[in-house]
Write a protein that holds these residues in place. Sequence first.
Motif, PDB file in Angstrom:
ATOM      1  N   TYR A 211       3.765  -2.035  -4.140  1.00 33.39           N
ATOM      2  CA  TYR A 211       3.371  -2.425  -2.793  1.00 33.39           C
ATOM      3  C   TYR A 211       3.973  -3.750  -2.354  1.00 33.39           C
ATOM      4  N   GLU A 212       4.459  -4.552  -3.294  1.00 27.06           N
ATOM      5  CA  GLU A 212       4.923  -5.878  -2.899  1.00 27.06           C
ATOM      6  C   GLU A 212       6.238  -5.785  -2.151  1.00 27.06           C
ATOM      7  N   GLN A 213       6.429  -6.724  -1.222  1.00 23.03           N
ATOM      8  CA  GLN A 213       7.645  -6.769  -0.433  1.00 23.03           C
ATOM      9  C   GLN A 213       8.475  -7.986  -0.841  1.00 23.03           C
TER      10      GLN A 213
ATOM     11  N   PHE B  94      11.527 -10.494   0.521  1.00 21.37           N
ATOM     12  CA  PHE B  94      12.054 -10.918   1.811  1.00 21.37           C
ATOM     13  C   PHE B  94      13.447 -11.511   1.695  1.00 21.37           C
TER      14      PHE B  94
ATOM     15  N   ASN C 231      -4.979  -2.748  -0.927  1.00 24.05           N
ATOM     16  CA  ASN C 231      -4.850  -3.937  -1.755  1.00 24.05           C
ATOM     17  C   ASN C 231      -4.658  -5.125  -0.820  1.00 24.05           C
TER      18      ASN C 231
ATOM     19  N   GLN D 109      -2.419  -8.894  -0.652  1.00 24.18           N
ATOM     20  CA  GLN D 109      -1.356  -9.650  -1.294  1.00 24.18           C
ATOM     21  C   GLN D 109      -1.320 -11.077  -0.754  1.00 24.18           C
TER      22      GLN D 109
ATOM     23  N   TYR E  64       1.384 -14.392  -0.324  1.00 20.21           N
ATOM     24  CA  TYR E  64       2.779 -14.784  -0.310  1.00 20.21           C
ATOM     25  C   TYR E  64       2.886 -16.286  -0.064  1.00 20.21           C
TER      26      TYR E  64
ATOM     27  N   GLY F 233      12.538 -17.419   3.184  1.00 20.87           N
ATOM     28  CA  GLY F 233      11.756 -16.196   3.306  1.00 20.87           C
ATOM     29  C   GLY F 233      10.491 -16.259   2.476  1.00 20.87           C
ATOM     30  N   LEU F 234       9.601 -15.292   2.697  1.00 16.35           N
ATOM     31  CA  LEU F 234       8.359 -15.252   1.942  1.00 16.35           C
ATOM     32  C   LEU F 234       8.605 -14.759   0.528  1.00 16.35           C
ATOM     33  N   VAL F 235       7.806 -15.259  -0.386  1.00 23.70           N
ATOM     34  CA  VAL F 235       7.892 -14.868  -1.783  1.00 23.70           C
ATOM     35  C   VAL F 235       6.541 -14.312  -2.211  1.00 23.70           C
ATOM     36  N   HIS F 236       6.564 -13.133  -2.817  1.00 24.72           N
ATOM     37  CA  HIS F 236       5.323 -12.496  -3.268  1.00 24.72           C
ATOM     38  C   HIS F 236       4.738 -13.271  -4.442  1.00 24.72           C
TER      39      HIS F 236
ATOM     40  N   LEU G   7      -0.854  -9.650  -6.211  1.00 31.25           N
ATOM     41  CA  LEU G   7      -1.472  -8.507  -5.537  1.00 31.25           C
ATOM     42  C   LEU G   7      -2.791  -8.214  -6.228  1.00 31.25           C
TER      43      LEU G   7
ATOM     44  N   ASN H  51      -3.349  -4.928   2.994  1.00 29.98           N
ATOM     45  CA  ASN H  51      -2.497  -3.741   3.032  1.00 29.98           C
ATOM     46  C   ASN H  51      -3.346  -2.523   3.370  1.00 29.98           C
TER      47      ASN H  51
ATOM     48  N   LEU I 205       1.572  -4.057   5.704  1.00 32.88           N
ATOM     49  CA  LEU I 205       1.074  -5.414   5.493  1.00 32.88           C
ATOM     50  C   LEU I 205       0.904  -6.086   6.843  1.00 32.88           C
TER      51      LEU I 205
END
Lengths: 111, 108
Positions: free
Chosen positions: A98-100, A102, B31, B33, B35, B42-45, B48, B92, B96
């Motif tokens: 599910y993680e994105q 970027f 779920n 998440q 970030y 940019g965004l970083v995960h 989760l 989610n 998202l």
Amino acid sequence: DAGITQSPRHKVTETGTPVTLRCHQTENHRYMYWYRQDPGHGLRLIHYSYGVKDTDKGEVSDGYSVSRSKTEDFLLTLESATSSQTSVYFCAISGQGYEQYFGPGTRLTVT
Amino acid sequence: SQQGEEDPQALSIQEGENATMNCSYKTSINNLQWYRQNSGRGLVHLILIRSNEREKHSGRLRVTLDTSKKSSSLLITASRAADTASYFCAPNTGKLIFGQGTTLQVKP
């Protein structure tokens, strides 16, 4: 940035001109997304793709179109740019999880 | 809107202190998440947490989820100057939905 690039990174264009932003991935992920980020609005989904030639609208799709002819490329087009489309645009990808992930973003200024 | 809403909008702490950020959302989720976004990037995960989990850890990060209250929290322990960034929660529901984020400043 997880094998994801965006081009151009910066662009200044005039109102009424067409603009295409490109997102390219080397991860072979199925899902690709275009977001815009604006102060006071956070990150908003424009369009997304769940496979080649399979796309759908997001939260703020008006004035934007997308195309995905290959797994690795997802194009965002502003047919006739307006000042309200001045923003930072982010592409993201996701696979089975599910993680994105970027991209680095494209800063677009419409004058 | 199904938007995740973070609280506070801004947080300033000293290095070594803990930072807690909260998130509320409005609908059922698969779920949630978190970030991080450094300035100009940019965004970083980060992490989760699934809807059937109540707590999850990753290094100095601890995330909790209370589905009955539709809320989540992110705790960063022993913060460092390098933790200075904006933090976003993203519930989610199939997509998202990002909020406006919490801007964290960690002073050396």
